[in-house]
Design an enzyme around this catalytic site. Sequence first.
Site, PDB file in Angstrom:
ATOM      1  N   LYS A 247     -24.117  86.352 -28.758  1.00 41.49           N
ATOM      2  CA  LYS A 247     -23.224  85.890 -27.888  1.00 41.49           C
ATOM      3  C   LYS A 247     -23.371  85.854 -26.416  1.00 41.49           C
ATOM      4  CE  LYS A 247     -19.356  84.195 -26.364  1.00 41.49           C
ATOM      5  NZ  LYS A 247     -19.113  82.827 -26.301  1.00 41.49           N
TER       6      LYS A 247
ATOM      7  N   ALA B 286     -26.555  68.893 -12.898  1.00 43.77           N
ATOM      8  CA  ALA B 286     -26.667  69.489 -11.656  1.00 43.77           C
ATOM      9  C   ALA B 286     -25.322  69.278 -11.052  1.00 43.77           C
ATOM     10  CB  ALA B 286     -27.660  68.322 -10.721  1.00 43.77           C
TER      11      ALA B 286
ATOM     12  N   CYS C 104     -16.006  82.622 -18.815  1.00 46.26           N
ATOM     13  CA  CYS C 104     -17.110  83.396 -19.621  1.00 46.26           C
ATOM     14  C   CYS C 104     -18.391  83.615 -19.076  1.00 46.26           C
ATOM     15  CB  CYS C 104     -17.272  82.580 -21.019  1.00 46.26           C
ATOM     16  SG  CYS C 104     -15.627  82.496 -22.096  1.00 46.26           S
TER      17      CYS C 104
ATOM     18  N   LYS D 101     -13.563  73.102 -15.493  1.00 47.83           N
ATOM     19  CA  LYS D 101     -14.208  71.804 -16.178  1.00 47.83           C
ATOM     20  C   LYS D 101     -13.120  70.982 -16.734  1.00 47.83           C
ATOM     21  CE  LYS D 101     -14.617  73.406 -21.008  1.00 47.83           C
ATOM     22  NZ  LYS D 101     -15.946  73.557 -21.900  1.00 47.83           N
TER      23      LYS D 101
END
Length: 434
Positions: free
Chosen positions: A204, A252, A260, A320
Site C-alpha cells: 500500500k 502536470a 493519502c 480533486k
Amino acid sequence: MKIAVIGTGYVGLVTAAGLAEFGHAVVGADKAADKIERIARGELPIYEPGLEELLKSNLKRGNLTFSEDLDKTIRASDVIFVCVGTPQGEDGSADMSQIEEVSRQIAENLNGYKVVVEKSTVPVKTSSWIKRTITLYKKSDIHFDIASNPEFLREGSAVPDFLRPDRIIIGVETERARDILVKIYENAKDRLLITNIDTAELIKHASNSFLAMKISYINLMANLCEKTEADIEQVAKGMGLDPRIGNLFLKAGLGFGGSCFPKDLKALIKIGEDLGVDMSLLKETDRINAERSKLFLEKIKKALWILKDKKIAILGLAFKPDTDDIREAPSIKLIANLLNEGAVLRLYDPKAQNNMKELYPEDKTRIQYCRTPYKAANGANALLLCTEWKEFIDLDLKKVKNLMDNPIIVDGRNIFNPAEVRKIGFEYYSIGRN
Ligand code: NAD
C-alpha cells in the site's frame, strides 16, 4: 460470518456498504455517535458518487446496520475490519493512536476467535504492534488472527473501485485467516494476491508513493517545458504511449493533495529512515510537490503584479474532482498565500464549499463563497483553476470573459486549450505550456 467495520469515514463507510453488497452481514461502528445516527438514516456525511444508493439499498435489505456501541459490535463479530484514521504525526510518521485505541477495545471484548483485518493504511510491521496490544489487554486465552487488507479505493470513484477492484491484497500468517478472507472476497477470486503481512502492508505505501513520484516527475518536466518551447501535455502523451510508463498520473499541475498521498509518502520516508534505508528519492518527490504552490503564486504575480486588493476568483477547492474532501488540497495553501498578499477572494466549488468554510469562514471584506462559477468570476481581476471539475471544463468562457474586470485565467490543471482560450480574448497562463 458476521463482519464488523470499525470507523465509518470515507474508507469504512464504503467498505461496510460494499461488503454488504457482496452479501455479507455487516455492522458499521464508529465512536462519532452523530455520524452513526445520520448514516443509519441513510444520510451521507460525505459526498461520494453512488454511495448513497449503495447504502440505502443495503440498509433496506437488512444486512447492513450501524452502531455506536463498539463493545457490542466487536463481541458479535467474527471478522473486524479496522478502518480508522492514521493521520500524519508531527515528525511525518503515521499517528497510530486510533489503531491502538481500537486494538485495546478489541482485546477487552475478545469473546471468541476473530480475525482483525487492518484496512487502514499502516506502516509495515504494524500487525506486530496490534498483536502485542491485543495479547497484552485480552482477558482470556482466546485465539485471534491479524490480517492486512489495504484499501486502494480513490475518492470520487470509491464505489466502483471497491466493488470491482484491480486487485485485492491479503496479507496473512495463518491458513485459517486466509480461508476466511478468501471467502469474504469470493466474488473477486481472480484478483486476489495473497502475501505475508509485512508485504501487504508495504504494497500500500509503495503504491501510493510511486504514484506521488509519478506526479512530481511530470511536474519537474513541466518546469523544464516552461523554460523551453516544449509542451508538457504533448510530453506526457508521448511518454504515456509507452506501456511501460502508462498514461495515468502524468498530469502536470498544482501537485498532489488529499488525505493519502502526502501523508503516506511522508510516513514511508520515516519508515525507511527509521530502518536505516536512504529515502532521498521520495524526499525529492515531497519537496517538488511542496514547491508547486510557490511556483503557482509566482505565475499569478506574473499576471497581476501586485495582488493587494485584487479580486481573484478561485474555481475548485476540493483536492480533486468528484469529492468534497479538502484535506491537504492545494487550494488551502493558495488561499493562505493570496490572503497574505492582501487579495480579495471569490471562491466556488460544487461540493467542497462547506468544508472550506470551516477552515476559512466567509468574511464580507476578504472571502466570499459564491453560488456559481459565474458569480465568482463577476468583477474579478483574474480567475484561477484549482480542481478539474467537469463543470469548469464546460464553462461558457465568453460569458466568463464578459463578467470579469480583466480577462486573465491562471489554470493550475491545464483544463483549457491555450489557443482557444486566447482566441476568446483571455490572457492565459497554464502549467508547462507557453
Ligand atoms: P476518516 O477520517 O474519513 O474516517 C476515520 C473514521 O474513524 C472517523 O469516522 C472516526 O470517527 C473513526 N474513528 C476514529 N477513532 C475511532 C475509534 N477509536 N473507534 C471507532 N471509530 C473511530 O478516514 P478515511 O479517509 O476513511 O481513512 C481511513 C484509513 O484508510 C486511513 O488509514 C487512510 O490512510 C486509509 N485510506 C484512505 C483512503 C481515502 O481515499 N480516504 C483510501 C485508501 C486508504
